[in-house]
Write an enzyme that holds these catalytic residues in place. Structure first.
Site, mmCIF file in Angstrom:
data_model
loop_
_atom_site.group_PDB
_atom_site.id
_atom_site.type_symbol
_atom_site.label_atom_id
_atom_site.label_comp_id
_atom_site.label_asym_id
_atom_site.label_seq_id
_atom_site.Cartn_x
_atom_site.Cartn_y
_atom_site.Cartn_z
ATOM 1 N N SER A 9 83.241 35.727 65.107
ATOM 2 C CA SER A 9 82.957 35.351 63.719
ATOM 3 C C SER A 9 82.237 34.014 63.675
ATOM 4 O O SER A 9 82.747 33.000 64.144
ATOM 5 C CB SER A 9 84.255 35.234 62.926
ATOM 6 O OG SER A 9 84.006 34.483 61.747
ATOM 7 N N HIS A 34 80.058 39.009 63.669
ATOM 8 C CA HIS A 34 80.815 39.121 62.422
ATOM 9 C C HIS A 34 80.410 37.948 61.514
ATOM 10 O O HIS A 34 80.534 36.789 61.904
ATOM 11 C CB HIS A 34 82.311 39.070 62.752
ATOM 12 C CG HIS A 34 83.207 39.261 61.572
ATOM 13 N ND1 HIS A 34 83.594 40.506 61.120
ATOM 14 C CD2 HIS A 34 83.817 38.375 60.753
ATOM 15 C CE1 HIS A 34 84.402 40.373 60.083
ATOM 16 N NE2 HIS A 34 84.551 39.083 59.837
ATOM 17 N N ASP A 36 81.008 36.124 58.044
ATOM 18 C CA ASP A 36 81.937 35.990 56.916
ATOM 19 C C ASP A 36 81.241 35.340 55.716
ATOM 20 O O ASP A 36 80.873 34.170 55.765
ATOM 21 C CB ASP A 36 83.126 35.111 57.332
ATOM 22 C CG ASP A 36 84.073 35.860 58.251
ATOM 23 O OD1 ASP A 36 84.529 36.952 57.868
ATOM 24 O OD2 ASP A 36 84.364 35.336 59.350
ATOM 25 N N MET A 38 81.606 34.076 51.946
ATOM 26 C CA MET A 38 82.637 33.656 50.979
ATOM 27 C C MET A 38 81.957 33.060 49.758
ATOM 28 O O MET A 38 81.022 32.272 49.890
ATOM 29 C CB MET A 38 83.512 32.583 51.615
ATOM 30 C CG MET A 38 84.172 33.024 52.893
ATOM 31 S SD MET A 38 85.065 31.632 53.593
ATOM 32 C CE MET A 38 86.098 32.493 54.765
ATOM 33 N N HIS A 67 80.907 40.620 56.402
ATOM 34 C CA HIS A 67 82.222 40.767 55.764
ATOM 35 C C HIS A 67 82.178 40.014 54.439
ATOM 36 O O HIS A 67 82.222 38.783 54.415
ATOM 37 C CB HIS A 67 83.283 40.194 56.724
ATOM 38 C CG HIS A 67 84.671 40.192 56.172
ATOM 39 N ND1 HIS A 67 85.699 39.477 56.751
ATOM 40 C CD2 HIS A 67 85.218 40.822 55.092
ATOM 41 C CE1 HIS A 67 86.814 39.665 56.068
ATOM 42 N NE2 HIS A 67 86.544 40.469 55.052
ATOM 43 N N MET A 69 83.622 38.545 51.469
ATOM 44 C CA MET A 69 84.838 38.086 50.764
ATOM 45 C C MET A 69 84.374 37.493 49.439
ATOM 46 O O MET A 69 84.345 36.277 49.251
ATOM 47 C CB MET A 69 85.567 37.055 51.639
ATOM 48 C CG MET A 69 86.275 37.717 52.813
ATOM 49 S SD MET A 69 86.847 36.522 54.022
ATOM 50 C CE MET A 69 85.333 36.253 54.896
ATOM 51 N N MET A 138 92.710 42.941 57.628
ATOM 52 C CA MET A 138 92.884 41.481 57.707
ATOM 53 C C MET A 138 94.301 41.186 58.191
ATOM 54 O O MET A 138 95.269 41.681 57.623
ATOM 55 C CB MET A 138 92.691 40.834 56.329
ATOM 56 C CG MET A 138 91.298 40.865 55.749
ATOM 57 S SD MET A 138 90.037 39.829 56.528
ATOM 58 C CE MET A 138 90.874 38.332 56.933
ATOM 59 N N ASP A 176 90.880 41.470 61.975
ATOM 60 C CA ASP A 176 90.252 40.181 61.689
ATOM 61 C C ASP A 176 91.285 39.141 61.262
ATOM 62 O O ASP A 176 91.933 39.301 60.232
ATOM 63 C CB ASP A 176 89.221 40.394 60.565
ATOM 64 C CG ASP A 176 88.399 39.155 60.258
ATOM 65 O OD1 ASP A 176 88.516 38.153 60.993
ATOM 66 O OD2 ASP A 176 87.633 39.202 59.273
HETATM 67 C C1 DX5 Z 1 88.965 34.900 57.502
HETATM 68 C C2 DX5 Z 1 87.708 35.531 58.072
HETATM 69 C C3 DX5 Z 1 87.822 35.722 59.544
HETATM 70 C C4 DX5 Z 1 88.055 34.433 60.263
HETATM 71 C C5 DX5 Z 1 88.512 34.679 61.650
HETATM 72 O O1 DX5 Z 1 88.827 34.678 56.164
HETATM 73 O O2 DX5 Z 1 87.454 36.787 57.510
HETATM 74 O O3 DX5 Z 1 86.720 36.430 60.076
HETATM 75 O O4 DX5 Z 1 86.936 33.615 60.279
HETATM 76 O O5 DX5 Z 1 88.786 33.445 62.204
HETATM 77 P P1 DX5 Z 1 89.978 33.227 63.207
HETATM 78 O O6 DX5 Z 1 89.685 34.084 64.384
HETATM 79 O O7 DX5 Z 1 89.904 31.759 63.488
HETATM 80 O O8 DX5 Z 1 91.231 33.623 62.494
HETATM 81 ZN ZN ZN Z 2 85.956 38.170 58.580
#
Ligand code: DX5
Ligand code: ZN
Length: 210
Positions: A9, A34, A36, A38, A67, A69, A138, A176
């Protein structure tokens, strides 16, 4: 033994130097990047968006799993597809019309993923499992890297795996959150096909032997 795919990620990369982060991923056993996203609404922080995905796209052949979010993911899938996403994963909790959205992502020629937070049961995915290409379980509450894996969430991975064989389906299961040297074997043993790792991967001492 089946092959499990590592998906680092980018959230835990140094944003001052994404080029080195991508090189680190490229020189690892990773099979997916991956990404992320947000929006400061669905989760408290804002990470990065379509322009960053577009800038990264020419520099690796690895598939991008974006991903989302975010609230209203339906407003963003076209632009992420255009920016270079190969897989687009949205949260079941963020949209009413999950079935429509999953079909729309597939109509764009991308793999469709759906994700559930720790408080959402697998039963709510029942109608979608025949539609999506990927289920992202998750194992932390989304929003931040570096949190502790919630072990009870791995029961959902086992449940999804049982349902998949029982119904003859072929979606992939991704895990994840909180994957590190201490938890990775329990994640793989639970039946994950794809394992996401952020902080452990970028910390430098993450061991991957799958
Ligand atoms: C959390 C994200 C994950 C996160 C994983 O909100 O969706 O992808 O970055 O990070 P680690 O491996 O540090 O938990
Ligand atoms: Zn993620």
């Amino acid at each position: 033994m089946k092959k499990v795919v590592l998906a680092p990620s980018l959230l835990s990369a140094d944003f001052f130097d994404l080029s080195s982060a991508l090189k680190k991923i490229e020189s690892s056993p990773a099979g997916i990047v991956h990404i992320d996203v947000m929006d400061g609404q669905f989760v408290p922080q804002i990470s990065y968006g379509q322009p960053v995905v577009k800038s990264l796209r020419p520099h690796t052949a690895l598939p991008f799993d974006v991903h989302l979010m975010v609230e209203k993911p339906e407003s963003m899938v076209d632009s992420f597809a255009q920016a270079g996403a190969d897989m687009i994963t949205f949260h079941l909790e963020s949209t009413v019309h999950a079935d429509r959205l999953a079909h729309h992502i597939k109509d764009l020629g991308k793999k469709a993923g759906v994700s559930i937070v720790p408080s959402t049961p697998v039963s709510l995915l029942s109608e979608l499992l025949g539609v999506v290409d990927l289920v992202l379980v998750m194992t932390v509450n989304p929003g931040f890297g570096g949190q502790k894996l919630i072990p009870s969430c791995l029961e959902k991975v086992r449940e999804l795996s049982r349902i998949r064989s029982g119904r003859g389906l072929d979606f992939l299961i991704s895990v994840d959150g909180g994957v590190n040297n201490g938890t990775v074997s329990s994640v793989v043993d639970s039946g994950a096909d794809i394992v996401v790792s952020g902080s452990a991967f970028f910390s430098g001492d993450f061991e991957w032997k799958y």
